[in-house]
Design a protein around this motif. Structure first.
Motif, short mmCIF file in Angstrom:
data_model
loop_
_atom_site.label_atom_id
_atom_site.label_comp_id
_atom_site.label_asym_id
_atom_site.label_seq_id
_atom_site.Cartn_x
_atom_site.Cartn_y
_atom_site.Cartn_z
N GLN A 259 4.43 12.54 19.70
CA GLN A 259 5.76 11.99 19.96
C GLN A 259 6.44 12.70 21.12
O GLN A 259 7.14 12.08 21.91
CB GLN A 259 6.61 12.07 18.70
CG GLN A 259 6.16 11.14 17.61
CD GLN A 259 6.95 11.33 16.34
OE1 GLN A 259 7.59 12.36 16.15
NE2 GLN A 259 6.91 10.33 15.47
N GLN A 260 6.21 14.00 21.26
CA GLN A 260 6.79 14.74 22.37
C GLN A 260 6.15 14.31 23.69
O GLN A 260 6.84 14.18 24.69
CB GLN A 260 6.61 16.25 22.17
CG GLN A 260 7.31 17.09 23.21
CD GLN A 260 8.82 16.93 23.19
OE1 GLN A 260 9.42 16.85 22.13
NE2 GLN A 260 9.42 16.88 24.35
N ASP A 261 4.84 14.06 23.67
CA ASP A 261 4.17 13.58 24.88
C ASP A 261 4.71 12.21 25.30
O ASP A 261 4.91 11.95 26.49
CB ASP A 261 2.66 13.50 24.66
CG ASP A 261 2.01 14.87 24.59
OD1 ASP A 261 2.65 15.86 25.03
OD2 ASP A 261 0.88 14.96 24.09
N LEU A 262 4.94 11.33 24.33
CA LEU A 262 5.51 10.02 24.62
C LEU A 262 6.91 10.17 25.20
O LEU A 262 7.26 9.52 26.18
CB LEU A 262 5.54 9.15 23.37
CG LEU A 262 6.21 7.79 23.54
CD1 LEU A 262 5.42 6.93 24.51
CD2 LEU A 262 6.36 7.10 22.21
N LEU A 263 7.70 11.04 24.61
CA LEU A 263 9.06 11.26 25.09
C LEU A 263 9.06 11.79 26.52
O LEU A 263 9.85 11.34 27.36
CB LEU A 263 9.79 12.23 24.16
CG LEU A 263 11.24 12.55 24.50
CD1 LEU A 263 12.10 11.31 24.36
CD2 LEU A 263 11.77 13.65 23.62
N ASP A 264 8.16 12.72 26.81
CA ASP A 264 8.11 13.32 28.14
C ASP A 264 7.58 12.35 29.20
O ASP A 264 7.82 12.54 30.39
CB ASP A 264 7.25 14.57 28.12
CG ASP A 264 7.89 15.70 27.33
OD1 ASP A 264 9.12 15.65 27.14
OD2 ASP A 264 7.17 16.61 26.91
N ALA B 137 15.50 4.83 28.16
CA ALA B 137 14.54 4.87 27.05
C ALA B 137 14.40 6.29 26.53
O ALA B 137 14.29 6.52 25.32
CB ALA B 137 13.20 4.31 27.49
N TYR B 138 14.38 7.27 27.42
CA TYR B 138 14.32 8.67 27.03
C TYR B 138 15.52 9.06 26.18
O TYR B 138 15.38 9.72 25.15
CB TYR B 138 14.25 9.54 28.29
CG TYR B 138 14.31 11.03 28.03
CD1 TYR B 138 13.16 11.73 27.71
CD2 TYR B 138 15.51 11.72 28.11
CE1 TYR B 138 13.20 13.09 27.47
CE2 TYR B 138 15.56 13.08 27.87
CZ TYR B 138 14.40 13.76 27.56
OH TYR B 138 14.46 15.10 27.32
N GLU B 139 16.69 8.63 26.60
CA GLU B 139 17.91 8.95 25.85
C GLU B 139 17.88 8.31 24.47
O GLU B 139 18.24 8.94 23.47
CB GLU B 139 19.15 8.48 26.61
CG GLU B 139 19.49 9.31 27.81
CD GLU B 139 20.00 10.68 27.44
OE1 GLU B 139 20.71 10.80 26.43
OE2 GLU B 139 19.68 11.63 28.15
N GLN C 242 22.73 22.83 28.34
CA GLN C 242 23.40 22.80 27.05
C GLN C 242 22.42 22.95 25.89
O GLN C 242 22.84 23.16 24.76
CB GLN C 242 24.18 21.50 26.87
CG GLN C 242 25.40 21.40 27.74
CD GLN C 242 26.16 20.11 27.47
OE1 GLN C 242 25.62 19.15 26.93
NE2 GLN C 242 27.42 20.09 27.86
N GLY C 243 21.15 22.82 26.15
CA GLY C 243 20.14 22.91 25.10
C GLY C 243 20.03 21.66 24.27
O GLY C 243 19.65 21.71 23.11
N LYS C 244 20.37 20.52 24.84
CA LYS C 244 20.36 19.27 24.10
C LYS C 244 19.25 18.32 24.55
O LYS C 244 19.36 17.12 24.37
CB LYS C 244 21.71 18.55 24.27
CG LYS C 244 22.86 19.29 23.65
CD LYS C 244 24.14 18.50 23.81
CE LYS C 244 25.30 19.22 23.17
NZ LYS C 244 26.55 18.49 23.33
N THR C 245 18.20 18.86 25.14
CA THR C 245 17.09 17.98 25.53
C THR C 245 16.38 17.48 24.29
O THR C 245 16.38 18.11 23.24
CB THR C 245 16.09 18.71 26.44
OG1 THR C 245 15.63 19.88 25.76
CG2 THR C 245 16.72 19.10 27.75
N GLY C 246 15.78 16.31 24.42
CA GLY C 246 15.12 15.69 23.27
C GLY C 246 13.85 16.44 22.88
O GLY C 246 12.99 16.72 23.70
N ARG C 247 13.74 16.79 21.62
CA ARG C 247 12.54 17.45 21.09
C ARG C 247 12.09 16.70 19.86
O ARG C 247 12.90 16.32 19.01
CB ARG C 247 12.82 18.91 20.72
CG ARG C 247 13.08 19.78 21.90
CD ARG C 247 11.80 20.06 22.66
NE ARG C 247 12.12 20.47 24.01
CZ ARG C 247 11.43 20.09 25.07
NH1 ARG C 247 10.40 19.32 24.94
NH2 ARG C 247 11.75 20.51 26.26
N LYS C 248 10.78 16.48 19.77
CA LYS C 248 10.19 15.81 18.62
C LYS C 248 9.30 16.80 17.88
O LYS C 248 8.87 17.82 18.41
CB LYS C 248 9.35 14.61 19.08
CG LYS C 248 10.17 13.51 19.72
CD LYS C 248 11.05 12.87 18.69
CE LYS C 248 11.87 11.74 19.31
NZ LYS C 248 12.69 11.08 18.34
#
Length: 103
Positions: free
Chosen positions: A45-50, A93-95, A34-40
């Protein structure tokens, strides 16, 4: 009969955690389609999210080993349940972190 109960006691946690893992993988795959993955915005911040999901699994394994030391459960069972719980908490936590806005 005792051997059968021991086998079930060791295999059942792996099956339960496998179901949790398949559920999370399918949810992430659906979000990606759907293209709704989390992006920072920033790389930090992206490394932390991943890294939230793998860190959750690692933390869950550590908790499982500590639980095994304190109580007399099978190491395979405690590692399986610990990593599964960590996977689930890392996904939550990712969500949550992927929804927060960056100022």
């Amino acid at each position: 009969m005792e051997l059968l109960m021991e086998i079930i006691g060791n295999v059942l946690p792996v099956v339960i955690v496998g179901g949790i893992a398949i559920f999370i993988i399918k949810k992430l795959e659906h979000k990606q389609k759907q293209g709704k993955t989390g992006r920072k915005n920033s790389n930090d911040q992206q490394d932390l999210l991943d890294s939230l999901i793998p860190l959750g699994m690692l933390f869950g394994c550590v908790v499982g080993v500590i639980f095994n030391i304190l109580f007399s459960f099978s190491l395979l069972s405690t590692l399986s349940f610990g990593s599964g719980a960590g996977l689930l908490l890392g996904y939550f936590a990712y969500e949550i972190y992927s929804r927060t806005e960056v100022n």
